[in-house]
Scaffold this motif. Structure first.
Motif, PDB file in Angstrom:
ATOM      1  N   HIS A 149      52.339  49.341  32.365  1.00  0.00           N
ATOM      2  CA  HIS A 149      52.907  47.999  32.305  1.00  0.00           C
ATOM      3  C   HIS A 149      52.361  47.181  33.466  1.00  0.00           C
ATOM      4  O   HIS A 149      52.251  47.677  34.591  1.00  0.00           O
ATOM      5  CB  HIS A 149      54.435  48.045  32.388  1.00  0.00           C
ATOM      6  CG  HIS A 149      55.064  46.682  32.369  1.00  0.00           C
ATOM      7  ND1 HIS A 149      54.999  45.847  31.276  1.00  0.00           N
ATOM      8  CD2 HIS A 149      55.743  45.991  33.331  1.00  0.00           C
ATOM      9  CE1 HIS A 149      55.618  44.710  31.544  1.00  0.00           C
ATOM     10  NE2 HIS A 149      56.078  44.766  32.779  1.00  0.00           N
ATOM     11  N   PHE A 150      52.007  45.949  33.186  1.00  0.00           N
ATOM     12  CA  PHE A 150      51.529  45.016  34.205  1.00  0.00           C
ATOM     13  C   PHE A 150      52.466  43.808  34.241  1.00  0.00           C
ATOM     14  O   PHE A 150      52.997  43.393  33.215  1.00  0.00           O
ATOM     15  CB  PHE A 150      50.105  44.546  33.881  1.00  0.00           C
ATOM     16  CG  PHE A 150      49.066  45.624  33.946  1.00  0.00           C
ATOM     17  CD1 PHE A 150      48.333  45.834  35.103  1.00  0.00           C
ATOM     18  CD2 PHE A 150      48.816  46.435  32.843  1.00  0.00           C
ATOM     19  CE1 PHE A 150      47.362  46.824  35.168  1.00  0.00           C
ATOM     20  CE2 PHE A 150      47.847  47.426  32.891  1.00  0.00           C
ATOM     21  CZ  PHE A 150      47.123  47.623  34.052  1.00  0.00           C
ATOM     22  N   TYR A 151      52.627  43.237  35.428  1.00  0.00           N
ATOM     23  CA  TYR A 151      53.463  42.047  35.587  1.00  0.00           C
ATOM     24  C   TYR A 151      52.599  40.797  35.572  1.00  0.00           C
ATOM     25  O   TYR A 151      51.498  40.772  36.135  1.00  0.00           O
ATOM     26  CB  TYR A 151      54.280  42.155  36.874  1.00  0.00           C
ATOM     27  CG  TYR A 151      55.415  43.148  36.724  1.00  0.00           C
ATOM     28  CD1 TYR A 151      56.659  42.742  36.266  1.00  0.00           C
ATOM     29  CD2 TYR A 151      55.210  44.494  36.988  1.00  0.00           C
ATOM     30  CE1 TYR A 151      57.689  43.652  36.091  1.00  0.00           C
ATOM     31  CE2 TYR A 151      56.225  45.415  36.817  1.00  0.00           C
ATOM     32  CZ  TYR A 151      57.468  44.985  36.368  1.00  0.00           C
ATOM     33  OH  TYR A 151      58.479  45.893  36.180  1.00  0.00           O
ATOM     34  N   VAL A 152      53.105  39.765  34.935  1.00  0.00           N
ATOM     35  CA  VAL A 152      52.302  38.577  34.687  1.00  0.00           C
ATOM     36  C   VAL A 152      52.036  37.773  35.952  1.00  0.00           C
ATOM     37  O   VAL A 152      51.093  36.977  36.010  1.00  0.00           O
ATOM     38  CB  VAL A 152      52.974  37.693  33.608  1.00  0.00           C
ATOM     39  CG1 VAL A 152      54.222  36.999  34.172  1.00  0.00           C
ATOM     40  CG2 VAL A 152      51.987  36.693  33.022  1.00  0.00           C
ATOM     41  N   ASP A 153      52.846  37.975  37.013  1.00  0.00           N
ATOM     42  CA  ASP A 153      52.661  37.212  38.240  1.00  0.00           C
ATOM     43  C   ASP A 153      52.021  38.034  39.351  1.00  0.00           C
ATOM     44  O   ASP A 153      52.036  37.638  40.513  1.00  0.00           O
ATOM     45  CB  ASP A 153      54.005  36.651  38.726  1.00  0.00           C
ATOM     46  CG  ASP A 153      55.035  37.737  38.998  1.00  0.00           C
ATOM     47  OD1 ASP A 153      54.867  38.869  38.496  1.00  0.00           O
ATOM     48  OD2 ASP A 153      56.023  37.451  39.707  1.00  0.00           O
ATOM     49  N   SER A 177      46.561  34.357  32.306  1.00  0.00           N
ATOM     50  CA  SER A 177      46.665  34.683  30.889  1.00  0.00           C
ATOM     51  C   SER A 177      45.443  35.441  30.377  1.00  0.00           C
ATOM     52  O   SER A 177      45.564  36.279  29.467  1.00  0.00           O
ATOM     53  CB  SER A 177      46.876  33.407  30.058  1.00  0.00           C
ATOM     54  OG  SER A 177      45.842  32.473  30.309  1.00  0.00           O
ATOM     55  N   LEU A 178      44.274  35.180  30.954  1.00  0.00           N
ATOM     56  CA  LEU A 178      43.064  35.850  30.496  1.00  0.00           C
ATOM     57  C   LEU A 178      43.181  37.364  30.694  1.00  0.00           C
ATOM     58  O   LEU A 178      43.053  38.149  29.747  1.00  0.00           O
ATOM     59  CB  LEU A 178      41.849  35.298  31.251  1.00  0.00           C
ATOM     60  CG  LEU A 178      40.452  35.702  30.761  1.00  0.00           C
ATOM     61  CD1 LEU A 178      39.412  34.707  31.281  1.00  0.00           C
ATOM     62  CD2 LEU A 178      40.049  37.107  31.162  1.00  0.00           C
ATOM     63  N   ASN A 179      43.424  37.778  31.926  1.00  0.00           N
ATOM     64  CA  ASN A 179      43.461  39.209  32.220  1.00  0.00           C
ATOM     65  C   ASN A 179      44.744  39.874  31.745  1.00  0.00           C
ATOM     66  O   ASN A 179      44.710  41.024  31.289  1.00  0.00           O
ATOM     67  CB  ASN A 179      43.265  39.439  33.724  1.00  0.00           C
ATOM     68  CG  ASN A 179      41.837  39.159  34.150  1.00  0.00           C
ATOM     69  OD1 ASN A 179      40.896  39.725  33.604  1.00  0.00           O
ATOM     70  ND2 ASN A 179      41.659  38.264  35.106  1.00  0.00           N
ATOM     71  N   TYR A 180      45.869  39.158  31.823  1.00  0.00           N
ATOM     72  CA  TYR A 180      47.102  39.755  31.329  1.00  0.00           C
ATOM     73  C   TYR A 180      47.017  40.005  29.820  1.00  0.00           C
ATOM     74  O   TYR A 180      47.412  41.059  29.320  1.00  0.00           O
ATOM     75  CB  TYR A 180      48.314  38.869  31.629  1.00  0.00           C
ATOM     76  CG  TYR A 180      49.613  39.513  31.201  1.00  0.00           C
ATOM     77  CD1 TYR A 180      50.284  40.398  32.043  1.00  0.00           C
ATOM     78  CD2 TYR A 180      50.146  39.269  29.937  1.00  0.00           C
ATOM     79  CE1 TYR A 180      51.454  41.021  31.641  1.00  0.00           C
ATOM     80  CE2 TYR A 180      51.321  39.894  29.523  1.00  0.00           C
ATOM     81  CZ  TYR A 180      51.967  40.762  30.384  1.00  0.00           C
ATOM     82  OH  TYR A 180      53.124  41.388  29.975  1.00  0.00           O
ATOM     83  N   GLY A 181      46.494  39.024  29.090  1.00  0.00           N
ATOM     84  CA  GLY A 181      46.365  39.201  27.643  1.00  0.00           C
ATOM     85  C   GLY A 181      45.444  40.351  27.281  1.00  0.00           C
ATOM     86  O   GLY A 181      45.713  41.100  26.339  1.00  0.00           O
ATOM     87  N   TRP A 182      44.354  40.510  28.030  1.00  0.00           N
ATOM     88  CA  TRP A 182      43.426  41.623  27.807  1.00  0.00           C
ATOM     89  C   TRP A 182      44.144  42.964  27.964  1.00  0.00           C
ATOM     90  O   TRP A 182      44.034  43.844  27.117  1.00  0.00           O
ATOM     91  CB  TRP A 182      42.268  41.496  28.791  1.00  0.00           C
ATOM     92  CG  TRP A 182      41.303  42.656  28.808  1.00  0.00           C
ATOM     93  CD1 TRP A 182      40.587  43.147  27.760  1.00  0.00           C
ATOM     94  CD2 TRP A 182      40.955  43.438  29.940  1.00  0.00           C
ATOM     95  NE1 TRP A 182      39.792  44.201  28.179  1.00  0.00           N
ATOM     96  CE2 TRP A 182      39.999  44.394  29.520  1.00  0.00           C
ATOM     97  CE3 TRP A 182      41.335  43.419  31.301  1.00  0.00           C
ATOM     98  CZ2 TRP A 182      39.425  45.324  30.385  1.00  0.00           C
ATOM     99  CZ3 TRP A 182      40.760  44.338  32.165  1.00  0.00           C
ATOM    100  CH2 TRP A 182      39.820  45.283  31.698  1.00  0.00           C
ATOM    101  N   ARG A 183      44.917  43.087  29.038  1.00  0.00           N
ATOM    102  CA  ARG A 183      45.640  44.341  29.276  1.00  0.00           C
ATOM    103  C   ARG A 183      46.769  44.531  28.270  1.00  0.00           C
ATOM    104  O   ARG A 183      47.047  45.657  27.827  1.00  0.00           O
ATOM    105  CB  ARG A 183      46.176  44.366  30.711  1.00  0.00           C
ATOM    106  CG  ARG A 183      45.101  44.334  31.777  1.00  0.00           C
ATOM    107  CD  ARG A 183      45.685  44.534  33.162  1.00  0.00           C
ATOM    108  NE  ARG A 183      46.630  43.503  33.533  1.00  0.00           N
ATOM    109  CZ  ARG A 183      46.367  42.475  34.324  1.00  0.00           C
ATOM    110  NH1 ARG A 183      45.142  42.314  34.813  1.00  0.00           N
ATOM    111  NH2 ARG A 183      47.286  41.585  34.639  1.00  0.00           N
ATOM    112  N   ASP A 184      47.428  43.433  27.904  1.00  0.00           N
ATOM    113  CA  ASP A 184      48.575  43.527  26.999  1.00  0.00           C
ATOM    114  C   ASP A 184      48.160  43.888  25.578  1.00  0.00           C
ATOM    115  O   ASP A 184      49.001  44.284  24.760  1.00  0.00           O
ATOM    116  CB  ASP A 184      49.332  42.194  27.002  1.00  0.00           C
ATOM    117  CG  ASP A 184      50.742  42.308  26.438  1.00  0.00           C
ATOM    118  OD1 ASP A 184      51.426  43.312  26.742  1.00  0.00           O
ATOM    119  OD2 ASP A 184      51.160  41.405  25.697  1.00  0.00           O
TER     120      ASP A 184
END
Length: 331
Positions: free
Chosen positions: A37-41, A58-65
């Motif tokens: 799990h990664f945190y968006v902030d 959003s770029l990197n979070y979306g990739w991981r999500d």
């Protein structure tokens, strides 16, 4: 002042007592499936460094999500196809956020390892008492969500403090994966603790993201690794371990599925490979480390057979056939 490592001793692989895996297999193969799990902030693994300082990124979070939403289900489909139980490297924060993944893993009898709280929080910079409390929370949370108390540890980003192994041992831990310096398990200088091999080389992040290699390169690396380890194990009459480290947001991309399929087909079809988990590798090796006569290998999950328990799930029945066992009618 620089300090030398005291957690383990130098031990060349050429000077050890032989290791023999079940049924005469030469290479113990397991998949380290990172469930994170990664945190968006907070910053995390990035495909593009230019946006890591932004909130939200959003770029990197979306990739991981993409991993828990889509990618992991492609991987599960392939693990089912080949009858492989994952060694799930689990952030404790995953449980309440992605319960469907936990349910899928419990149904398939995965081995659950502690992988820190999240992959946005590296396991470092803690006092002994702080770490003792953090580890207790991680372990008890994973036990509550999975029904299994983790026996193995791999820190987020393979991070530890100087006290992690001994504090994890206090909680019933038996091994760590963080020290990727061997092709065999070995004892740590912490009573009851082992190091079990993991890989930063045969790791989809390193292969695809860091090195920028392509799917055929991945397949060839997997083939070359199992073939070479098998040849060395044959020559030395002593088993080796092959870990394949996977992240759903990397290998779970649609265009990479065929290459994981090809790699797993080769490994599972190799006559000298024991399909297993990191838990069972540690369990099989530990009696020898303690200079006791090891009992005949008898897995709770399948009476020593890598096929797993006799259940109604079709992938387990397929795997029994792959290993030469007759089909079983479960009543």
């Amino acid at each position: 002042m620089s300090k030398d490592i005291t957690l383990f001793d130098y031990s060349p692989i050429t000077e050890r007592e032989p290791i023999h895996w079940p049924e005469g297999k030469r290479v113990a193969f397991y998949i380290g499936l990172n469930i994170e799990h990664f945190y968006v902030d907070l910053p995390g693994t990035a495909t593009y460094e230019g946006t890591t300082a932004l909130t939200p990124d959003s770029l990197n979070y979306g990739w991981r999500d993409y991993g828990p939403r889509v990618g992991i289900w492609r991987i599960i489909d392939l693990l089912d196809k080949y009858g492989i139980r994952a060694s799930a490297l689990l952030n404790s924060d995953v449980g309440e956020r992605y319960p469907q993944i936990i349910a899928a893993g419990r149904e398939r009898d995965w081995a659950w390892l502690a992988h820190g709280s999240s992959n946005s929080h590296l396991h470092t910079g803690l006092t002994v008492e702080e770490e003792r409390a953090v580890l207790r929370d991680i372990v008890t949370t994973i036990e509550k969500t999975t029904g299994q108390r983790p026996r193995g540890w791999m820190g987020p980003g393979l991070t530890e403090t100087f006290h992690t192994p001994e504090l994890f041992a206090e909680l019933g831990g038996q091994y760590v994966l963080d020290w990727t310096n061997d092709d065999q398990p070995y004892p740590l200088n912490v009573p009851g603790m082992l190091s079990v091999p993991y890989s930063v080389e045969l790791n989809d992040i390193g292969i695809f993201v860091s090195k920028g290699l392509a799917g055929p390169d991945f397949v060839q690396m997997v083939k070359d690794q199992v073939d070479q380890l098998h040849a060395e194990a044959e020559a030395a009459d002593s088993g080796r371990v092959m870990a394949l480290a996977l992240h759903p947001f990397v290998i779970g991309q649609a265009f990479r599925r065929r290459y994981l399929d090809e790699a797993l087909d080769y490994v599972t079809g190799h006559p000298g490979v024991w399909l297993t988990t990191s838990d069972d590798i540690a369990e099989h090796y530990a009696p020898r480390r303690l200079n006791r006569e090891a009992p005949p290998f008898r897995s709770e999950r399948g009476r020593g057979c890598p096929c797993g328990p006799l259940r109604r799930t079709p992938w387990r029945l397929r795997n029994r056939l792959r290993h030469g066992h007759p089909p079983v009618t479960v009543r």
